[in-house]
Design a protein around this motif. Structure first.
Motif, PDB file in Angstrom:
ATOM      1  N   ALA A 158     -17.951  -8.198 -31.972  1.00 13.65           N
ATOM      2  CA  ALA A 158     -17.526  -7.495 -30.764  1.00 13.65           C
ATOM      3  C   ALA A 158     -18.077  -6.067 -30.730  1.00 13.65           C
ATOM      4  O   ALA A 158     -18.517  -5.588 -29.682  1.00 13.65           O
ATOM      5  CB  ALA A 158     -15.999  -7.471 -30.679  1.00 13.65           C
ATOM      6  N   GLU A 159     -18.073  -5.406 -31.873  1.00  9.01           N
ATOM      7  CA  GLU A 159     -18.564  -4.021 -31.925  1.00  9.01           C
ATOM      8  C   GLU A 159     -20.048  -3.955 -31.624  1.00  9.01           C
ATOM      9  O   GLU A 159     -20.500  -3.103 -30.846  1.00  9.01           O
ATOM     10  CB  GLU A 159     -18.273  -3.413 -33.296  1.00  9.01           C
ATOM     11  N   VAL A 160     -20.817  -4.843 -32.226  1.00  6.44           N
ATOM     12  CA  VAL A 160     -22.266  -4.827 -32.015  1.00  6.44           C
ATOM     13  C   VAL A 160     -22.607  -5.133 -30.561  1.00  6.44           C
ATOM     14  O   VAL A 160     -23.412  -4.428 -29.925  1.00  6.44           O
ATOM     15  CB  VAL A 160     -22.953  -5.828 -32.952  1.00  6.44           C
ATOM     16  N   GLN A 161     -22.001  -6.180 -30.006  1.00 10.14           N
ATOM     17  CA  GLN A 161     -22.334  -6.579 -28.643  1.00 10.14           C
ATOM     18  C   GLN A 161     -21.888  -5.538 -27.623  1.00 10.14           C
ATOM     19  O   GLN A 161     -22.625  -5.227 -26.674  1.00 10.14           O
ATOM     20  CB  GLN A 161     -21.696  -7.934 -28.332  1.00 10.14           C
ATOM     21  N   HIS A 162     -20.700  -4.975 -27.805  1.00 11.51           N
ATOM     22  CA  HIS A 162     -20.254  -3.933 -26.881  1.00 11.51           C
ATOM     23  C   HIS A 162     -21.110  -2.675 -27.025  1.00 11.51           C
ATOM     24  O   HIS A 162     -21.363  -1.974 -26.032  1.00 11.51           O
ATOM     25  CB  HIS A 162     -18.784  -3.596 -27.125  1.00 11.51           C
ATOM     26  N   GLY A 163     -21.552  -2.380 -28.244  1.00 11.01           N
ATOM     27  CA  GLY A 163     -22.446  -1.240 -28.433  1.00 11.01           C
ATOM     28  C   GLY A 163     -23.772  -1.432 -27.722  1.00 11.01           C
ATOM     29  O   GLY A 163     -24.313  -0.492 -27.124  1.00 11.01           O
ATOM     30  N   ASN A 170     -25.590   4.205 -33.011  1.00 10.46           N
ATOM     31  CA  ASN A 170     -26.003   4.484 -31.633  1.00 10.46           C
ATOM     32  C   ASN A 170     -25.121   3.746 -30.634  1.00 10.46           C
ATOM     33  O   ASN A 170     -24.806   4.281 -29.561  1.00 10.46           O
ATOM     34  CB  ASN A 170     -27.472   4.090 -31.438  1.00 10.46           C
ATOM     35  N   GLY A 171     -24.704   2.534 -30.978  1.00 12.85           N
ATOM     36  CA  GLY A 171     -23.814   1.797 -30.100  1.00 12.85           C
ATOM     37  C   GLY A 171     -22.450   2.446 -29.991  1.00 12.85           C
ATOM     38  O   GLY A 171     -21.852   2.505 -28.910  1.00 12.85           O
ATOM     39  N   ARG A 172     -21.926   2.946 -31.114  1.00 11.75           N
ATOM     40  CA  ARG A 172     -20.631   3.628 -31.093  1.00 11.75           C
ATOM     41  C   ARG A 172     -20.700   4.888 -30.240  1.00 11.75           C
ATOM     42  O   ARG A 172     -19.792   5.178 -29.449  1.00 11.75           O
ATOM     43  CB  ARG A 172     -20.207   3.969 -32.520  1.00 11.75           C
ATOM     44  N   LEU A 173     -21.786   5.656 -30.401  1.00 10.06           N
ATOM     45  CA  LEU A 173     -21.960   6.857 -29.589  1.00 10.06           C
ATOM     46  C   LEU A 173     -22.086   6.497 -28.113  1.00 10.06           C
ATOM     47  O   LEU A 173     -21.518   7.178 -27.243  1.00 10.06           O
ATOM     48  CB  LEU A 173     -23.195   7.624 -30.055  1.00 10.06           C
ATOM     49  N   ALA A 174     -22.816   5.412 -27.829  1.00 12.03           N
ATOM     50  CA  ALA A 174     -22.991   4.990 -26.437  1.00 12.03           C
ATOM     51  C   ALA A 174     -21.672   4.550 -25.816  1.00 12.03           C
ATOM     52  O   ALA A 174     -21.406   4.845 -24.639  1.00 12.03           O
ATOM     53  CB  ALA A 174     -24.009   3.849 -26.363  1.00 12.03           C
ATOM     54  N   MET A 175     -20.835   3.872 -26.582  1.00  9.68           N
ATOM     55  CA  MET A 175     -19.538   3.451 -26.035  1.00  9.68           C
ATOM     56  C   MET A 175     -18.684   4.657 -25.664  1.00  9.68           C
ATOM     57  O   MET A 175     -18.026   4.671 -24.611  1.00  9.68           O
ATOM     58  CB  MET A 175     -18.813   2.556 -27.043  1.00  9.68           C
ATOM     59  N   LEU A 176     -18.695   5.693 -26.519  1.00  6.54           N
ATOM     60  CA  LEU A 176     -17.956   6.906 -26.196  1.00  6.54           C
ATOM     61  C   LEU A 176     -18.569   7.620 -24.997  1.00  6.54           C
ATOM     62  O   LEU A 176     -17.857   8.103 -24.107  1.00  6.54           O
ATOM     63  CB  LEU A 176     -17.930   7.840 -27.411  1.00  6.54           C
ATOM     64  N   GLY A 177     -19.910   7.670 -24.965  1.00  5.88           N
ATOM     65  CA  GLY A 177     -20.591   8.356 -23.869  1.00  5.88           C
ATOM     66  C   GLY A 177     -20.375   7.677 -22.525  1.00  5.88           C
ATOM     67  O   GLY A 177     -20.105   8.341 -21.518  1.00  5.88           O
ATOM     68  N   VAL A 178     -20.474   6.358 -22.502  1.00  6.55           N
ATOM     69  CA  VAL A 178     -20.280   5.627 -21.245  1.00  6.55           C
ATOM     70  C   VAL A 178     -18.838   5.751 -20.771  1.00  6.55           C
ATOM     71  O   VAL A 178     -18.568   5.880 -19.567  1.00  6.55           O
ATOM     72  CB  VAL A 178     -20.682   4.145 -21.425  1.00  6.55           C
ATOM     73  N   ALA A 179     -17.896   5.721 -21.713  1.00  6.44           N
ATOM     74  CA  ALA A 179     -16.497   5.910 -21.333  1.00  6.44           C
ATOM     75  C   ALA A 179     -16.294   7.280 -20.691  1.00  6.44           C
ATOM     76  O   ALA A 179     -15.557   7.420 -19.698  1.00  6.44           O
ATOM     77  CB  ALA A 179     -15.594   5.759 -22.553  1.00  6.44           C
ATOM     78  N   GLY A 180     -16.971   8.302 -21.230  1.00  2.00           N
ATOM     79  CA  GLY A 180     -16.873   9.639 -20.649  1.00  2.00           C
ATOM     80  C   GLY A 180     -17.514   9.727 -19.281  1.00  2.00           C
ATOM     81  O   GLY A 180     -16.949  10.326 -18.349  1.00  2.00           O
ATOM     82  N   MET A 181     -18.707   9.130 -19.110  1.00  3.90           N
ATOM     83  CA  MET A 181     -19.379   9.175 -17.812  1.00  3.90           C
ATOM     84  C   MET A 181     -18.596   8.422 -16.746  1.00  3.90           C
ATOM     85  O   MET A 181     -18.468   8.870 -15.607  1.00  3.90           O
ATOM     86  CB  MET A 181     -20.796   8.618 -17.945  1.00  3.90           C
ATOM     87  N   CYS A 182     -18.058   7.260 -17.140  1.00  9.58           N
ATOM     88  CA  CYS A 182     -17.274   6.466 -16.198  1.00  9.58           C
ATOM     89  C   CYS A 182     -16.018   7.214 -15.768  1.00  9.58           C
ATOM     90  O   CYS A 182     -15.674   7.258 -14.575  1.00  9.58           O
ATOM     91  CB  CYS A 182     -16.916   5.122 -16.827  1.00  9.58           C
TER      92      CYS A 182
END
Length: 276
Positions: A124-129, A235-247
């Motif tokens: 789940a972590e890899v795919q969501h990342g 990079n996926g973990r950072l992207a998940m946090l970043g997308v949550a912030g942008m959204c």
């Protein structure tokens, strides 16, 4: 005092109901002497026998997978150089780096979690990342470059602007990709009592390795693979946090990312951002 004894006996009785029942048990038989005074204990090993009413299993006791379930014979084989080790955090999967190291404050991979659950969490972590990394690029590119069908504005509002045929095509492609991933990594569920195959990953499946590597980035060396897997995870973990912030930001002010950056640049420069 009687209340304490009653409470203790109740707790012990309830707790014993959750003790595992073993098919191979040891029973102690007490053999008394003729006088009834001396007694000795002789251990007697007994084996439970399946009755006519109990279903006969279609597998041998040693033919179980890594999760103790019926399946292929359990073997500690390396998958992309990784051999599950229950003595290591997260069964030895890569992804921990300095300065935090192994960081699991909520206990998703605490002691006692099964290998299948750890692999499911990593899947789940890899795919969501991966989805978040694509979304991070999509937020910026989709708002900076005019898209087809006249789609404009904040990325949060762009999906509802898609024509119905394009939306159906998009969702069909996502569904096909998810079904393909499920057939690669997941055990086909058997809808029968006691099968325990639902939500189970294949023994030889490495979380996230669906075989899609058109550019040949996947290294064959186990150390290099673990290093690349760690970089992808970070990079996926950072992207998940970043997308949550942008959204969240676009849900609050309904502006694009660049428009928000320009707005606060004016604010911190002492310029009225509402002067046009």
């Amino acid at each position: 005092m009687s209340r304490v004894l009653l409470f203790s006996s109740t707790v012990i009785g309830v707790s014993s109901a959750f003790l595992p029942v073993q098919h191979l048990s040891t029973r102690q038989t007490f053999l008394g002497s003729s006088q009834g005074e001396d007694s000795k204990v002789e251990p007697e090993t007994t084996y439970s026998i399946l009755s006519d009413e109990e279903p006969t299993p279609d597998f041998e006791p040693w033919e179980v997978n890594a999760f103790g379930q019926p399946g292929d014979t359990a073997q500690a084989t390396a998958i992309n150089g990784w051999i599950p080790d229950s003595n290591k955090p997260c069964y030895g999967l890569p992804g921990a780096i300095a300065p935090t190291g192994y960081f699991d404050p909520l206990g998703f991979s605490q002691v006692g979690i099964s290998l299948n659950e750890v692999k499911r969490y990593r899947e789940a972590e890899v795919q969501h990342g991966r989805v978040a990394m694509i979304a991070a690029v999509g937020y910026l590119a989709g708002e900076a470059i005019p898209g087809p069908f006249g789609i404009t504005g904040p990325a949060n509002d762009q999906l509802q602007q898609m024509p119905l045929p394009a939306f159906i095509l998009l969702t069909t492609g996502i569904a096909a990709a998810e079904l393909k991933r499920a057939t690669i990594g997941w055990v086909e569920p058997r809808y029968e009592p006691g099968s325990r195959t639902l939500w189970t990953l294949r023994d030889g499946y490495y979380p996230g390795d669906v075989g899609f590597d058109p550019l040949g980035f996947k290294p064959s060396d186990p150390t290099a693979f673990a290093d690349m897997q760690t970089r992808e995870l970070q990079n996926g973990r950072l992207a998940m946090l970043g997308v949550a912030g942008m959204c969240s930001q676009e849900l609050v002010n309904h502006k694009t990312i660049m428009a928000t950056i320009d707005f606060y640049q004016k604010v911190y420069s002492g310029v009225n951002p509402y002067d046009y």
